[in-house]
Design an enzyme around this catalytic site. Sequence first.
Site, PDB file in Angstrom:
ATOM      1  N   LYS A 206       0.852  -1.188   0.000  1.00  9.87           N
ATOM      2  CA  LYS A 206       0.000   0.000   0.000  1.00  9.87           C
ATOM      3  C   LYS A 206       0.883   1.231   0.000  1.00  9.87           C
ATOM      4  CE  LYS A 206      -3.635   2.350   2.545  1.00  9.87           C
ATOM      5  NZ  LYS A 206      -4.628   2.235   3.610  1.00  9.87           N
ATOM      6  N   LYS A 232       1.048   9.755   5.732  1.00 12.22           N
ATOM      7  CA  LYS A 232       1.194   8.422   6.293  1.00 12.22           C
ATOM      8  C   LYS A 232       2.522   7.820   5.826  1.00 12.22           C
ATOM      9  CE  LYS A 232      -3.779   7.767   6.898  1.00 12.22           C
ATOM     10  NZ  LYS A 232      -4.945   6.866   6.776  1.00 12.22           N
ATOM     11  N   GLU A 248       7.563  -6.367   1.046  1.00  9.03           N
ATOM     12  CA  GLU A 248       6.287  -6.346   1.776  1.00  9.03           C
ATOM     13  C   GLU A 248       5.411  -7.534   1.382  1.00  9.03           C
ATOM     14  OE1 GLU A 248       5.207  -4.774   4.206  1.00  9.03           O
ATOM     15  OE2 GLU A 248       6.223  -2.853   4.387  1.00  9.03           O
ATOM     16  N   LYS A 263      -2.182  -1.515  -3.854  1.00 14.53           N
ATOM     17  CA  LYS A 263      -3.061  -0.349  -3.761  1.00 14.53           C
ATOM     18  C   LYS A 263      -2.238   0.924  -3.802  1.00 14.53           C
ATOM     19  CE  LYS A 263      -6.093   1.784  -0.408  1.00 14.53           C
ATOM     20  NZ  LYS A 263      -6.559   1.743   0.951  1.00 14.53           N
ATOM     21  N   SER A 289     -10.272   5.589  -4.399  1.00 10.56           N
ATOM     22  CA  SER A 289     -11.210   6.690  -4.556  1.00 10.56           C
ATOM     23  C   SER A 289     -10.745   7.739  -5.562  1.00 10.56           C
ATOM     24  CB  SER A 289     -11.455   7.334  -3.193  1.00 10.56           C
ATOM     25  OG  SER A 289     -10.229   7.748  -2.609  1.00 10.56           O
TER      26      SER A 289
HETATM   27  C1  PBG Z   1      -7.159   3.460   5.603  1.00 14.23           C
HETATM   28  C2  PBG Z   1      -7.644   3.189   4.261  1.00 14.23           C
HETATM   29  C3  PBG Z   1      -7.519   4.088   3.212  1.00 14.23           C
HETATM   30  C4  PBG Z   1      -8.136   3.519   2.118  1.00 14.23           C
HETATM   31  C5  PBG Z   1      -8.635   2.264   2.497  1.00 14.23           C
HETATM   32  N1  PBG Z   1      -8.301   2.066   3.852  1.00 14.23           N
HETATM   33  C6  PBG Z   1      -6.955   5.460   3.159  1.00 14.23           C
HETATM   34  C7  PBG Z   1      -5.714   5.839   3.796  1.00 14.23           C
HETATM   35  O1  PBG Z   1      -4.784   5.038   3.908  1.00 14.23           O
HETATM   36  O2  PBG Z   1      -5.657   6.989   4.217  1.00 14.23           O
HETATM   37  C8  PBG Z   1      -8.210   4.201   0.797  1.00 14.23           C
HETATM   38  C9  PBG Z   1      -9.214   3.744  -0.148  1.00 14.23           C
HETATM   39  C10 PBG Z   1      -9.522   4.692  -1.245  1.00 14.23           C
HETATM   40  O3  PBG Z   1      -8.895   5.752  -1.430  1.00 14.23           O
HETATM   41  O4  PBG Z   1     -10.459   4.364  -1.971  1.00 14.23           O
HETATM   42  N2  PBG Z   1      -6.811   2.478   6.422  1.00 14.23           N
END
Ligand code: PBG
Length: 339
Positions: A206, A232, A248, A263, A289
């Site tokens: 991620k 983050k 990872e 992701k 998103s």
């Molecule tokens: C957080 C989480 C995130 C998403 C899924 N779980 C966002 C982040 O890490 O701030 C993002 C999903 C998306 O953008 O559609 N644990």
Amino acid sequence: MSSPDSFKLDLPVRPRRLRRSAARRLMVEETRLRAADLIAPLFVVDGKPAPEEIASMPGQYRLNIADLVKECRALWKLGVKAVALFPKLDPKLKNAEGTEELNEDGLILRAVRAVKKAVPELVVITDVALDPYTSHGHDGVLNAAGDDVDNDRTVARLAAMAVRQARAGVDFVAPSDMMDGRVGAIRAALDAEGFSETAILAYSVKFNSAYYGPFRDAVGSAQAAGTKLLSKATYQLNPANRREAMIEAALDTAEGADILMVKPAGAYLDIIRDVRERSDLPLAAYQVSGEYAQIHAAARMGWLNLERTRDESLLAIKRAGAGLILTYFAKDVAKALAG
Ligand code: PBG
């Protein structure tokens, strides 16, 4: 020199032969999307009489539990086999330790129980991370200095969180936090509590991505932090790093992940391909998103065709090697596939 009209190449190999008709093209099509490839992320909220549209995610809503159940029934009918649920909490319930997550009757647990009761065969996946619960919007709890997420203290919380979700009946827990060692700790905790059949969909790779912006609006983690630029970077991967991504994926595999995930998806097709080639585990990718928002925004401007861009974006993710795709387009695509 012959004229262009009579010019003829001596060409035995002509790839265009296979593209001459729709039937020929379909016969040689290498990649196809199925409704069963798609996982629908859904947002759940308490105490709202009607679905609230998320401004930066056209067509996506925060649903109360009753509407969530309806949506899950509709998805199941369309052939979508799985949903990933995310809670949007009342900001008053958030604090630095994310203690609302400890509530055995909390929103997400009630949502899981309701969905599993109404559509028992639908695969329910829940996120294991504290960002919907913390006032600072981070995925875990902070260290004593308050300047970073405390890895091991967070892992202890996440393992307990996963057990609570398993008890509520989820099929998969999906750690999305990127703490070190969390997959192994979650597996051990689930097994110790008798949930050896609860599977782990690991957000293995991620990245620290700008494409999560609209999601942070949806669950309110950005507002909680008071900034859309919540970083983050101390736990999510640097988008520049490909080899580190392989480390990872290998760690999560060794720790007991059942499915790996990359992701975001669209900007990381090379990583999807790399993981696919190195691992025999099922592989998922999350079209996040921001990827969804981008396509909708351009379509609203009249600059891109929504359906064609949507389908092409998903096909590319599958072609790269992801057998499963979390996507906010799941319902629309399943509808289109159903004809
Ligand atoms: C957080 C989480 C995130 C998403 C899924 N779980 C966002 C982040 O890490 O701030 C993002 C999903 C998306 O953008 O559609 N644990």
